[in-house]
Design an enzyme around this catalytic site. Structure first.
Site, PDB file in Angstrom:
ATOM      1  CE  LYS A  24      -0.392  -0.580   5.003  1.00 22.17           C
ATOM      2  NZ  LYS A  24      -1.261  -0.548   6.182  1.00 22.17           N
ATOM      3  CG  ASN A  70       3.578  -0.872   4.237  1.00 26.55           C
ATOM      4  OD1 ASN A  70       3.831  -0.169   5.212  1.00 26.55           O
ATOM      5  ND2 ASN A  70       2.760  -1.910   4.288  1.00 26.55           N
ATOM      6  CG  ASP A 117       5.291  -3.005   7.675  1.00 25.39           C
ATOM      7  OD1 ASP A 117       5.695  -3.994   8.326  1.00 25.39           O
ATOM      8  OD2 ASP A 117       4.306  -2.340   8.016  1.00 25.39           O
TER       9      ASP A 117
END
Ligand code: ADE
Length: 322
Positions: free
Chosen positions: A160, A163, A176
């Site tokens: 997303k 990240n 992440d």
């Protein structure tokens, strides 16, 4: 508790006395080797702070994870997955690199590349939406990083715009990997350590409750509780749509309603959405993961016409945001 690098509490230095000379050979970096500065970000289990290596003055993003909290929330497995994953993905310009890990009595420390441009989401919110050229460039960099991950047997599972970080030259760095899924490394067929069959058993039972971020979750994760490489490409389709419009394709008042929209493919293109991008998104937001466009086909899609795949992407000057 089983921390992966136990016994590394202090940076171990060897003292060698050769010909009357005292030589210090540092074996492992530790907390004392860094000067900690401002906070760069905060998560539920960690804080990321700026850390400067006292010897080289090189700056890093140091992710500090609180052991007590991780134990209490039973997340030890996930912090180890993050470390194993990052260790497998070094040497790609589009992925945050892990340089060192160490620990003290209270915390784990992951020393990472610093991405001074912040989150792609922050930049997107600031300017509203990206034009086609910027979306093509950032989309291409994200895809190149996904291809590297997948080639090394890593499914991110929570891609997303939050990240996707930006470095000082406005190139991306994906971060992440705490919820990534590690497949056996295709390049090392006989590998034993990073692929833990026990954790995969758990993956198929208890840990299957994992769901990434509602808006980017693939339909197969909601219906079969199973993520595959193509699940990252669903999220990629959502990100392309979001860069061009400023909002993700599936968004509702709560998670349940968002999930309902996803499994019924309930989304629309606003007027003016570029036709080539629309065709690409329509071929990515496909309910059956097996029918989703492959990475090779995405690279050859007309939306990415003119992109120099590979090293060239990372050497070029990032387009001015607009
Ligand atoms: N926030 C979280 N991770 C970061 C990183 N690697 N660089 C900068 N800010 C961050």
């Amino acid at each position: 508790e089983e921390w992966k690098d136990k016994g590394a509490a202090v940076g171990v230095r060897e003292e060698i006395d050769a010909n009357g000379k005292v030589i210090y050979r540092q074996v492992k970096k530790g907390v004392r080797d860094f000067v900690f500065g401002r906070t760069l970000g905060e998560g539920s289990y960690s804080t990321v702070v700026l850390g400067t290596d006292r010897q080289t003055l090189k700056e890093y993003a140091v992710k500090i994870l609180d052991k007590k909290h991780i134990i209490k929330e039973k997340k030890i497995k996930y912090v180890n997955i993050e470390k194993d994953t990052l260790n497998r993905l070094i040497e790609h310009p589009g992925i945050v690199r892990l340089y060192y890990t160490f620990q003290d009595s209270s915390s784990l420390y992951y020393v990472l590349d610093v991405a001074s441009g912040g989150e792609l989401l922050g930049v997107l919110k600031k300017i509203g939406s990206f034009d086609e050229e910027c979306t093509r460039f950032y989309g291409a960099e994200i895809l190149d990083a996904i291809e590297h991950m997948h080639n090394r047997g890593v499914i991110h599972r929570d891609l997303k715009p939050e990240n996707v970080l930006l470095d000082d030259k406005m190139h991306i760095k994906i971060t992440d990997f705490g919820t990534a899924k590690l497949l056996p490394d295709p390049r090392k067929p006989k590998e034993t350590t990073p692929y833990d069959p026990a954790s995969q058993d758990e993956e198929s039972t208890r840990a299957r409750s994992f769901v990434g971020t509602a808006e980017y979750v693939s339909p197969e994760l909601l219906t079969d509780k199973n993520a595959c490489k193509a699940s990252d490409l669903w999220a990629f389709g959502c990100i392309i749509y979001q860069l061009l419009t400023g909002r993700p394709p599936f968004k509702a008042g709560n998670e349940y309603q968002t999930f309902q929209k996803i499994v019924s493919l309930d989304y629309e293109f606003p007027p003016g959405f570029p036709p080539a991008a629309r065709d690409l998104v329509e071929r990515l937001l496909v309910l059956d993961p097996q029918r989703r466009l492959s990475i090779e086909h995405i690279k050859n899609h007309e939306f990415f016409d003119g992109i120099q795949w590979g090293r060239g992407l990372w050497k070029m000057k990032a387009p001015r945001l607009k």
